[in-house]
Motif scaffolding. Sequence first.
Motif, mmCIF file in Angstrom:
data_model
loop_
_atom_site.group_PDB
_atom_site.id
_atom_site.type_symbol
_atom_site.label_atom_id
_atom_site.label_comp_id
_atom_site.label_asym_id
_atom_site.label_seq_id
_atom_site.Cartn_x
_atom_site.Cartn_y
_atom_site.Cartn_z
ATOM 1 N N PRO A 150 96.750 33.411 -23.270
ATOM 2 C CA PRO A 150 96.253 33.528 -21.864
ATOM 3 C C PRO A 150 94.746 33.162 -21.901
ATOM 4 O O PRO A 150 93.945 32.802 -20.777
ATOM 5 C CB PRO A 150 96.141 34.857 -21.530
ATOM 6 N N PHE A 151 93.925 32.937 -23.061
ATOM 7 C CA PHE A 151 92.693 32.686 -23.124
ATOM 8 C C PHE A 151 92.516 31.042 -23.626
ATOM 9 O O PHE A 151 91.415 30.657 -23.960
ATOM 10 C CB PHE A 151 91.767 33.627 -23.867
ATOM 11 N N VAL A 152 93.343 30.214 -23.440
ATOM 12 C CA VAL A 152 93.509 29.020 -23.721
ATOM 13 C C VAL A 152 94.089 28.278 -22.510
ATOM 14 O O VAL A 152 95.137 28.418 -22.089
ATOM 15 C CB VAL A 152 94.084 28.418 -24.864
ATOM 16 N N LEU A 153 93.047 27.655 -21.723
ATOM 17 C CA LEU A 153 93.384 26.841 -20.559
ATOM 18 C C LEU A 153 94.742 25.803 -20.885
ATOM 19 O O LEU A 153 94.293 24.920 -21.690
ATOM 20 C CB LEU A 153 92.338 26.095 -19.634
ATOM 21 N N THR A 154 95.731 26.029 -20.462
ATOM 22 C CA THR A 154 96.756 25.180 -20.687
ATOM 23 C C THR A 154 97.396 24.232 -19.537
ATOM 24 O O THR A 154 97.736 24.779 -18.389
ATOM 25 C CB THR A 154 98.060 25.929 -21.241
ATOM 26 N N ASP A 155 97.753 23.026 -19.942
ATOM 27 C CA ASP A 155 98.067 22.036 -18.964
ATOM 28 C C ASP A 155 99.443 21.718 -19.394
ATOM 29 O O ASP A 155 99.761 21.067 -20.356
ATOM 30 C CB ASP A 155 97.362 20.574 -18.715
ATOM 31 N N LYS A 156 100.483 22.101 -18.533
ATOM 32 C CA LYS A 156 101.869 21.736 -19.026
ATOM 33 C C LYS A 156 102.577 20.518 -18.314
ATOM 34 O O LYS A 156 103.754 20.163 -18.630
ATOM 35 C CB LYS A 156 102.811 23.084 -18.463
ATOM 36 N N GLY A 157 101.582 19.998 -17.643
ATOM 37 C CA GLY A 157 102.216 18.519 -16.986
ATOM 38 C C GLY A 157 102.820 19.013 -15.597
ATOM 39 O O GLY A 157 103.367 17.914 -14.923
ATOM 40 N N ASP A 158 102.822 20.307 -15.017
ATOM 41 C CA ASP A 158 103.318 20.535 -13.752
ATOM 42 C C ASP A 158 102.307 20.682 -12.699
ATOM 43 O O ASP A 158 102.698 21.125 -11.586
ATOM 44 C CB ASP A 158 104.073 21.872 -14.015
ATOM 45 N N GLY A 159 101.318 20.200 -12.994
ATOM 46 C CA GLY A 159 100.246 20.137 -11.699
ATOM 47 C C GLY A 159 99.552 21.601 -11.777
ATOM 48 O O GLY A 159 98.557 21.693 -10.765
ATOM 49 N N LYS A 160 99.709 22.565 -12.714
ATOM 50 C CA LYS A 160 98.948 23.616 -12.842
ATOM 51 C C LYS A 160 98.360 23.805 -14.110
ATOM 52 O O LYS A 160 98.725 23.420 -15.069
ATOM 53 C CB LYS A 160 100.126 24.878 -12.609
ATOM 54 N N LEU A 161 97.274 24.722 -14.028
ATOM 55 C CA LEU A 161 96.447 24.990 -15.260
ATOM 56 C C LEU A 161 96.751 26.489 -15.400
ATOM 57 O O LEU A 161 96.268 27.510 -14.671
ATOM 58 C CB LEU A 161 95.014 24.775 -15.067
ATOM 59 N N TYR A 162 97.214 27.071 -16.663
ATOM 60 C CA TYR A 162 97.591 28.250 -17.184
ATOM 61 C C TYR A 162 96.223 29.140 -17.873
ATOM 62 O O TYR A 162 95.889 28.500 -18.664
ATOM 63 C CB TYR A 162 98.752 28.350 -17.761
#
Length: 384
Positions: A84-96
């Motif tokens: 949760p404390f690493v901004l993650t880009d899954k390639g779906d247009g969202k940043l988690y």
Amino acid sequence: MTAENILKTLVAFPVLGGESNLSIINWIKTYIESHGVSVNLLYNNEKNKASLHCRIGPEVDDGVILSGHTDVVPAEGQEWHTDPFVLTDKGDGKLYGRGASDMKGFIACCLAALPEMVKSNLKRPIYFGFTYDEEIGCLVGPELARTFNNYYKETPKYAIIGEPSLMEPIVGQKGIYILETYVNGSAGHSSRIKQEVSAIHEAMRLILWLEQKMDQLIVEERFDYRFQPPHSTIHIGQVHGGIAPNVIADKAKFYWDLRTIPMDSVDSIVSEFNAYCRARESELRQIFPDFSISTIENHPPVPHLDTKEDADIVDFVKRVSGNSKLNTVAFASEVGQYANEGFQSVICGPGSIVQAHRPNEYIEKAQLKEGVTMLQKLIYELSL
């Protein structure tokens, strides 16, 4: 730096409500100062937390405050698919990431737009105001809002609080007040229920009174149809009491919250409740002289927002956000605290409140882009 790169840095600071925020606020301070802007910090008494404020542009009236909070809610105990404390880009247009939507995304947009703010020929100033401990009750919002009136010689006009609203201008917010009620009765054998005073039984009567009060507001048609539901609500979230089925409980407590539409008064409802409590004490002390009911704040009330649709800020935010649809919310934010200081105030920011506080929180990249675009349009408006 882009808003996405800045957001990645901000998400990496796991600052929860109630904890020291100096790590993230000092990073923000250094970043802002690297662009030649003077920054001020407002510390708490322990010097382990601080709010930040600064001005970009001339020392003249009618500027715009951009406000956000640096703390987030916990992620522990939730089923996250990524750190949760690493901004993650899954390639779906969202940043988690925790806080990506609520509300580090808006702060990232502010910081990404800062270089353009500094280089532009602003005729009216832009202010940043970033707080801590918002997630545990909007505790220091009033102090920072007052600072914009007391610290600066000039007077800002507007305050935009960048809570996630999908870039819709939010002109109304319910007032929120959370309380704790404690009941002190007499312990005894359950067969003596009429000779003792059960704290649980009395707590249930108080809870029923609160529910009936909410129903009374509905019957009286105290409605504001901008909100959903359109009436004030009273909710009991936790109840505790008793030690065994055959023992009359001498202690009970419950936690409740009020969410009031602007036409209803928190103080009036609490005053009526307290009057009922005093009446119950007077009656039941004839059975048990030490019977008592006490109600205390869980945290201070958060004021409502009631910005009129014809207020200057509404047209202003419609222009810069590119969104003419107005909305209201029932969640707590610092917006009413700015309004109470005399600033025309709205909520408008990237991301969705639906994502707030839940596992796998995300912000859409398109929303981040819209957030930066809004600030670019704001810079243009203030340069005219």
